[in-house]
Design a protein around this motif. Structure first.
Motif, PDB file in Angstrom:
ATOM      1  N   ALA A  48       0.876  -1.182  -0.117  1.00  0.00           N
ATOM      2  CA  ALA A  48      -0.141  -0.058  -0.097  1.00  0.00           C
ATOM      3  C   ALA A  48       0.970   1.331  -0.016  1.00  0.00           C
ATOM      4  N   ILE A  49       0.472   2.269  -0.814  1.00  0.00           N
ATOM      5  CA  ILE A  49       1.087   3.727  -0.746  1.00  0.00           C
ATOM      6  C   ILE A  49      -0.161   4.482  -0.807  1.00  0.00           C
ATOM      7  N   PRO A  50       0.022   5.413   0.554  1.00  0.00           N
ATOM      8  CA  PRO A  50      -1.053   6.531   0.717  1.00  0.00           C
ATOM      9  C   PRO A  50      -1.035   7.434  -0.333  1.00  0.00           C
ATOM     10  N   TRP A  62      -4.960  12.586  -8.476  1.00  0.00           N
ATOM     11  CA  TRP A  62      -3.925  13.136  -9.175  1.00  0.00           C
ATOM     12  C   TRP A  62      -3.782  12.776 -10.542  1.00  0.00           C
ATOM     13  N   LYS A  63      -2.955  13.580 -11.278  1.00  0.00           N
ATOM     14  CA  LYS A  63      -2.721  13.408 -12.711  1.00  0.00           C
ATOM     15  C   LYS A  63      -1.589  12.499 -12.968  1.00  0.00           C
ATOM     16  N   THR A  64      -1.726  11.765 -14.052  1.00  0.00           N
ATOM     17  CA  THR A  64      -0.672  10.679 -14.320  1.00  0.00           C
ATOM     18  C   THR A  64       0.787  11.556 -14.565  1.00  0.00           C
ATOM     19  N   CYS A  65       0.663  12.845 -15.120  1.00  0.00           N
ATOM     20  CA  CYS A  65       1.802  13.653 -15.111  1.00  0.00           C
ATOM     21  C   CYS A  65       2.547  13.989 -13.762  1.00  0.00           C
ATOM     22  N   GLU A  66       1.718  14.027 -12.740  1.00  0.00           N
ATOM     23  CA  GLU A  66       2.350  14.173 -11.520  1.00  0.00           C
ATOM     24  C   GLU A  66       2.788  12.810 -10.556  1.00  0.00           C
ATOM     25  N   ILE A  67       2.303  11.771 -10.700  1.00  0.00           N
ATOM     26  CA  ILE A  67       2.654  10.670 -10.149  1.00  0.00           C
ATOM     27  C   ILE A  67       3.669   9.619 -10.714  1.00  0.00           C
ATOM     28  N   ALA A  68       3.676   9.616 -12.213  1.00  0.00           N
ATOM     29  CA  ALA A  68       4.432   8.853 -13.040  1.00  0.00           C
ATOM     30  C   ALA A  68       5.824   9.146 -12.804  1.00  0.00           C
ATOM     31  N   PRO A  69       6.329  10.528 -12.834  1.00  0.00           N
ATOM     32  CA  PRO A  69       7.661  10.764 -12.506  1.00  0.00           C
ATOM     33  C   PRO A  69       8.214  10.284 -11.280  1.00  0.00           C
ATOM     34  N   LEU A  70       7.311  10.079 -10.136  1.00  0.00           N
ATOM     35  CA  LEU A  70       7.822   9.702  -9.046  1.00  0.00           C
ATOM     36  C   LEU A  70       8.234   8.359  -8.855  1.00  0.00           C
ATOM     37  N   PHE A  71       8.020   7.436  -9.975  1.00  0.00           N
ATOM     38  CA  PHE A  71       8.380   5.797 -10.254  1.00  0.00           C
ATOM     39  C   PHE A  71       9.807   6.044 -10.993  1.00  0.00           C
ATOM     40  N   ARG A  72      10.415   6.991 -11.310  1.00  0.00           N
ATOM     41  CA  ARG A  72      11.517   7.042 -12.401  1.00  0.00           C
ATOM     42  C   ARG A  72      12.632   5.960 -11.889  1.00  0.00           C
ATOM     43  N   SER A  98       6.741   8.005   0.328  1.00  0.00           N
ATOM     44  CA  SER A  98       6.054   6.746   0.254  1.00  0.00           C
ATOM     45  C   SER A  98       6.779   5.749  -1.051  1.00  0.00           C
ATOM     46  N   VAL A  99       6.737   6.542  -2.136  1.00  0.00           N
ATOM     47  CA  VAL A  99       7.332   5.793  -3.268  1.00  0.00           C
ATOM     48  C   VAL A  99       8.793   5.477  -3.161  1.00  0.00           C
ATOM     49  N   MET A 100       9.440   6.330  -2.783  1.00  0.00           N
ATOM     50  CA  MET A 100      10.909   6.110  -2.388  1.00  0.00           C
ATOM     51  C   MET A 100      11.187   5.035  -1.437  1.00  0.00           C
ATOM     52  N   GLN A 101      10.209   4.548  -0.303  1.00  0.00           N
ATOM     53  CA  GLN A 101      10.392   3.735   0.481  1.00  0.00           C
ATOM     54  C   GLN A 101       9.962   2.417  -0.143  1.00  0.00           C
ATOM     55  N   PHE A 102       9.011   2.596  -1.358  1.00  0.00           N
ATOM     56  CA  PHE A 102       8.678   1.326  -2.060  1.00  0.00           C
ATOM     57  C   PHE A 102       9.741   0.696  -2.726  1.00  0.00           C
ATOM     58  N   THR A 103      10.374   1.889  -3.399  1.00  0.00           N
ATOM     59  CA  THR A 103      11.525   1.512  -4.462  1.00  0.00           C
ATOM     60  C   THR A 103      12.573   0.603  -3.681  1.00  0.00           C
ATOM     61  N   GLN A 104      12.733   1.347  -2.381  1.00  0.00           N
ATOM     62  CA  GLN A 104      13.903   0.716  -1.500  1.00  0.00           C
ATOM     63  C   GLN A 104      13.430  -0.935  -1.426  1.00  0.00           C
ATOM     64  N   TYR A 105      12.233  -1.015  -1.035  1.00  0.00           N
ATOM     65  CA  TYR A 105      11.627  -2.282  -0.657  1.00  0.00           C
ATOM     66  C   TYR A 105      11.707  -3.301  -1.754  1.00  0.00           C
ATOM     67  N   ALA A 106      11.334  -2.810  -3.114  1.00  0.00           N
ATOM     68  CA  ALA A 106      11.554  -3.480  -4.272  1.00  0.00           C
ATOM     69  C   ALA A 106      12.891  -4.018  -4.509  1.00  0.00           C
ATOM     70  N   ALA A 107      13.956  -3.034  -4.305  1.00  0.00           N
ATOM     71  CA  ALA A 107      15.405  -3.374  -4.620  1.00  0.00           C
ATOM     72  C   ALA A 107      15.876  -4.312  -3.492  1.00  0.00           C
ATOM     73  N   GLU A 108      15.081  -4.412  -2.597  1.00  0.00           N
ATOM     74  CA  GLU A 108      15.650  -5.365  -1.432  1.00  0.00           C
ATOM     75  C   GLU A 108      15.028  -6.792  -1.548  1.00  0.00           C
ATOM     76  N   HIS A 109      14.026  -6.796  -2.618  1.00  0.00           N
ATOM     77  CA  HIS A 109      13.443  -8.208  -2.642  1.00  0.00           C
ATOM     78  C   HIS A 109      13.327  -8.338  -4.024  1.00  0.00           C
ATOM     79  N   PRO A 110      14.482  -8.792  -4.591  1.00  0.00           N
ATOM     80  CA  PRO A 110      14.357  -8.973  -6.191  1.00  0.00           C
ATOM     81  C   PRO A 110      13.596 -10.197  -6.684  1.00  0.00           C
TER      82      PRO A 110
END
Length: 323
Positions: free
Chosen positions: A61-63, A105-115, A77-89
């Motif tokens: 979950a990401i609030p 939110w708009k896609t143009c606002e959220i998508a860049p957070l997942f770069r 929260s996305v940074m924490q998710f990214t770290q978690y994903a990197a630690e669990h390949p």
């Protein structure tokens, strides 16, 4: 190219998961998974009701909505998710378009957070997110410039609306009547009998205009601003309040009375013999305003407190406001 990411595009609808797949969804910061992807995760992928962030069963979950949640908080929260994903390949994360549905939110606002997350081979993103991430760098600069221009235009309109309401507040009653009648198509009018009407003037470019209220006297062709665009009741003066009757009320309620704030409701009822009843709802009933703080607050235990009085044809009080 988008084709290079074809193996990491989250399906538009995820109905089931492989053993190593994790469903990533957006939710309220309260953790109440009532609708959308969060409700689906609660029903099918072991999401935990009341938990707003992190791994929970076969989901993550990401609030994205509620309280003070903004892009800054979502980015963290996305940074924490990214770290978690990197630690669990060993796991593969299917990211849904979080925040772009009920979150507003708009896609143009959220998508860049997942770069950064997009660089992980075990993270899949929605097709719209990939399309946004593949745009050239200057596209983001162009959009920010466009948004800034739109914001500037909106700010200018709001300033103009505020100045217009200040001007209307200074107008003599006869001229104010002419202004309101000429703009009758923008008004919502309620008949109060004996030639009187209770109305508001709505201006689409100035949201606060919906708070203003006016009393029209069609017989004498005069109008009176009763509630202004800042929700202040302009016809009530300190001498129009029976302070002895409100002395036992809670401090917060007496403060609203002192400031003459129409936070909830201020109404004028039918005229009878040139006199109309006034009802001012100062404090809400908790059962009605159970989410009083921006729609996400706790249940309030406030009492339903109202003041009553009577005004004449010129909005002057003939009976003081009292409980």
């Amino acid at each position: 190219m988008l084709e290079d990411w074809s193996g990491r595009i989250t399906p538009e609808f995820v109905s089931s998961l492989e053993d190593n797949e994790i469903f990533v969804f957006g939710c309220r910061n309260s953790g109440r998974h009532w609708d959308g992807a969060s409700a689906f995760a609660l029903k099918h992928f072991d999401a935990v009701f009341g938990q707003c962030e992190g791994r929970q069963g076969r989901s993550y979950a990401i609030p994205t909505i509620g309280g003070t949640i903004g892009l800054k908080e979502i980015r963290q929260s996305v940074m924490q998710f990214t770290q978690y994903a990197a630690e669990h390949p060993e796991l593969h994360f299917l990211v849904t378009p979080i925040g772009c549905g009920g979150g507003g939110w708009k896609t143009c606002e959220i998508a860049p957070l997942f770069r950064n997350a997009s660089r992980l081979q075990n993270v899949s993103l929605p097709k719209d997110f990939w399309a946004e991430l593949r745009r050239p760098w200057f596209w983001s600069l162009y959009r920010k410039t466009f948004d800034l221009s739109a914001y500037a235009v909106s700010a200018i309109k709001c300033i103009y609306g505020a100045m217009l309401h200040r001007w209307m507040k200074l107008l003599p009653s006869r001229i104010l009547y002419r202004v309101l009648v000429r703009c009758a198509s923008w008004n919502e009018e309620l008949d109060l009998s004996e030639g009187f009407a209770w109305t508001k003037r709505f201006m689409c470019f100035y949201p606060k205009s919906t708070w203003s209220r006016y009393l029209l006297n069609h017989k004498t062709r005069r109008a009176y601003m009763v509630v202004d665009d800042n929700r202040k009741i302009t016809i009530v003066r300190p001498k129009d309040i029976d302070w002895d009757s409100v002395s036992a009320l809670p401090d917060k309620v007496r403060e609203l009375i002192r400031k003459r704030t129409a936070k909830y409701d201020f109404s004028i009822y039918d005229y009878n013999g040139g006199v109309a009843k006034v009802v001012w709802q100062v404090s809400p009933d908790g059962s009605w305003y159970y989410q009083d703080k921006l729609g996400n607050g706790p249940t309030t235990d406030e009492k339903d407190i109202r003041l009553y009085g009577y005004i004449d044809t010129k909005c002057r009080f003939v009976e003081k406001l009292h409980t």
